[in-house]
Design an enzyme around this catalytic site. Structure first.
Site, PDB file in Angstrom:
ATOM      1  N   HIS A 166      35.732  41.582  26.083  1.00 21.88           N
ATOM      2  CA  HIS A 166      35.381  43.081  26.630  1.00 21.88           C
ATOM      3  C   HIS A 166      35.476  44.007  25.716  1.00 21.88           C
ATOM      4  O   HIS A 166      36.089  44.222  24.809  1.00 21.88           O
ATOM      5  CB  HIS A 166      36.197  43.422  27.793  1.00 21.88           C
ATOM      6  CG  HIS A 166      35.876  42.540  29.129  1.00 21.88           C
ATOM      7  ND1 HIS A 166      36.773  41.647  29.885  1.00 21.88           N
ATOM      8  CD2 HIS A 166      34.709  42.181  29.952  1.00 21.88           C
ATOM      9  CE1 HIS A 166      36.419  41.237  30.850  1.00 21.88           C
ATOM     10  NE2 HIS A 166      35.054  41.546  30.744  1.00 21.88           N
ATOM     11  N   CYS A 253      43.361  45.238  32.190  1.00 25.53           N
ATOM     12  CA  CYS A 253      42.434  44.504  33.340  1.00 25.53           C
ATOM     13  C   CYS A 253      43.561  44.276  34.666  1.00 25.53           C
ATOM     14  O   CYS A 253      42.848  43.591  35.624  1.00 25.53           O
ATOM     15  CB  CYS A 253      42.085  43.397  32.926  1.00 25.53           C
ATOM     16  SG  CYS A 253      43.198  42.170  32.058  1.00 25.53           S
TER      17      CYS A 253
HETATM   18  C1  CIR Z   1      37.851  36.465  32.423  1.00 23.07           C
HETATM   19  O1  CIR Z   1      37.383  35.796  31.350  1.00 23.07           O
HETATM   20  O2  CIR Z   1      36.963  36.730  33.113  1.00 23.07           O
HETATM   21  C2  CIR Z   1      39.315  36.523  32.605  1.00 23.07           C
HETATM   22  N1  CIR Z   1      39.857  35.143  32.339  1.00 23.07           N
HETATM   23  C3  CIR Z   1      39.769  37.719  31.811  1.00 23.07           C
HETATM   24  C4  CIR Z   1      39.442  38.951  32.255  1.00 23.07           C
HETATM   25  C5  CIR Z   1      40.050  39.964  31.181  1.00 23.07           C
HETATM   26  N2  CIR Z   1      39.697  41.234  31.939  1.00 23.07           N
HETATM   27  C6  CIR Z   1      39.508  42.406  30.993  1.00 23.07           C
HETATM   28  O3  CIR Z   1      39.863  42.183  30.074  1.00 23.07           O
HETATM   29  N3  CIR Z   1      39.223  43.299  31.748  1.00 23.07           N
END
Ligand code: CIR
Length: 258
Positions: A166, A253
């Site tokens: 991200h 997140c």
């Molecule tokens: C994913 O791959 O979507 C989750 N394992 C991690 C999401 C992390 N989100 C973020 O950095 N905004």
């Protein structure tokens, strides 16, 4: 510039037992549920200590990544936006946060096309950056920019460095004029008008810090990066992020903040 890290409220989601099956790029050792839950609890305590009222939504076993509640929605002081997460296993998460947002915001807009993860959207106050990534496509970014225009917010579509999950995996706003950024993103030139502090090159993930009111939350293991933040006027709060990192996640997140 509007303050973008002064928050009174936050929404988090309890990690599910299924979080051990969350998406991850690496095949090394995965997280444990207890490890994620422990880091999550410390994170919630840190938000509260920073003066935020935290509401907790129940765990969702059907969505292993739903603890990363920042990705299916965006929230601002006076409106929220339901997104369309770009990973198929996460697409349904937007519907699961919709009722909680409807209870808390008079205006909830909905992205109607394409894909955007909230982790790709950085609010700098005078403008919002939307990072194209493997999760956020051009159509989604353009439709989101149109929603921002409706709310009289300026936005710019930018690029997330290749291989980075991200946009905000690699940067965060640490005070009104300062962005903490990975070296690879800093060199892209998106932060014009701001001071940029580069995270240590050998501390991947360190740039995903989180400023909340007078506190700056940062991963405990990123000492070299923390040393570079010398004159940022905020209380440092060092948090364990190792288990979250096994799921390619960091500090921003884990909550929606407004
Ligand atoms: C994913 O791959 O979507 C989750 N394992 C991690 C999401 C992390 N989100 C973020 O950095 N905004």
């Amino acid at each position: 510039m509007t303050a973008t890290f002064e928050f009174t409220r936050a929404l988090v989601r309890t990690p599910s037992q299924s979080v051990t099956h969350g998406l991850r790029a690496e095949t090394g050792e995965g997280p444990t549920h207890d490890g994620v839950a422990r880091e999550h609890a410390a994170y919630v305590a840190a938000l509260k200590a920073a003066g935020v009222i935290v509401d907790r939504l129940p765990a969702l076993e059907a969505f292993p990544d739903s603890v990363f509640i920042e990705d299916p929605a965006l929230v601002f002081a006076d409106f929220a936006i339901l997104l369309r997460p770009g990973a198929p296993s996460r697409f349904g998460e937007a519907a699961t946060v919709a009722p909680a947002l409807a209870e808390r915001f008079d205006t909830v807009l909905t992205l109607d096309e394409g894909y955007v993860d909230g982790g790709d959207v950085l609010d700098l106050g005078d403008r919002v950056l939307i990072g194209l990534s493997a999760r956020t496509d051009k159509i989604g970014a353009e439709r989101l920019a149109a929603l921002f225009a409706r709310q009289s917010r300026r936005s710019e579509i930018v690029a997330t460095p290749p291989g980075v999950l991200h946009f905000k995996s690699d940067c965060s706003l640490v005070d009104h004029e300062t962005v903490l950024s990975s070296p690879r993103l800093a060199s892209a030139g998106y932060f014009r008008g701001m001071r940029v502090i580069e995270a240590a090159a050998d501390e991947p993930g360190a740039a995903n810090a989180l400023r909340v009111n007078g506190d700056l939350l940062i991963g405990k293991h990123f000492q070299r990066t923390a040393d570079r933040l010398g004159d940022v006027s905020a209380r440092r709060v060092a948090l364990e992020t190792e288990e979250m990192a096994r799921l390619d996640a960091g500090l921003s997140c884990l909550s929606l903040r407004w």
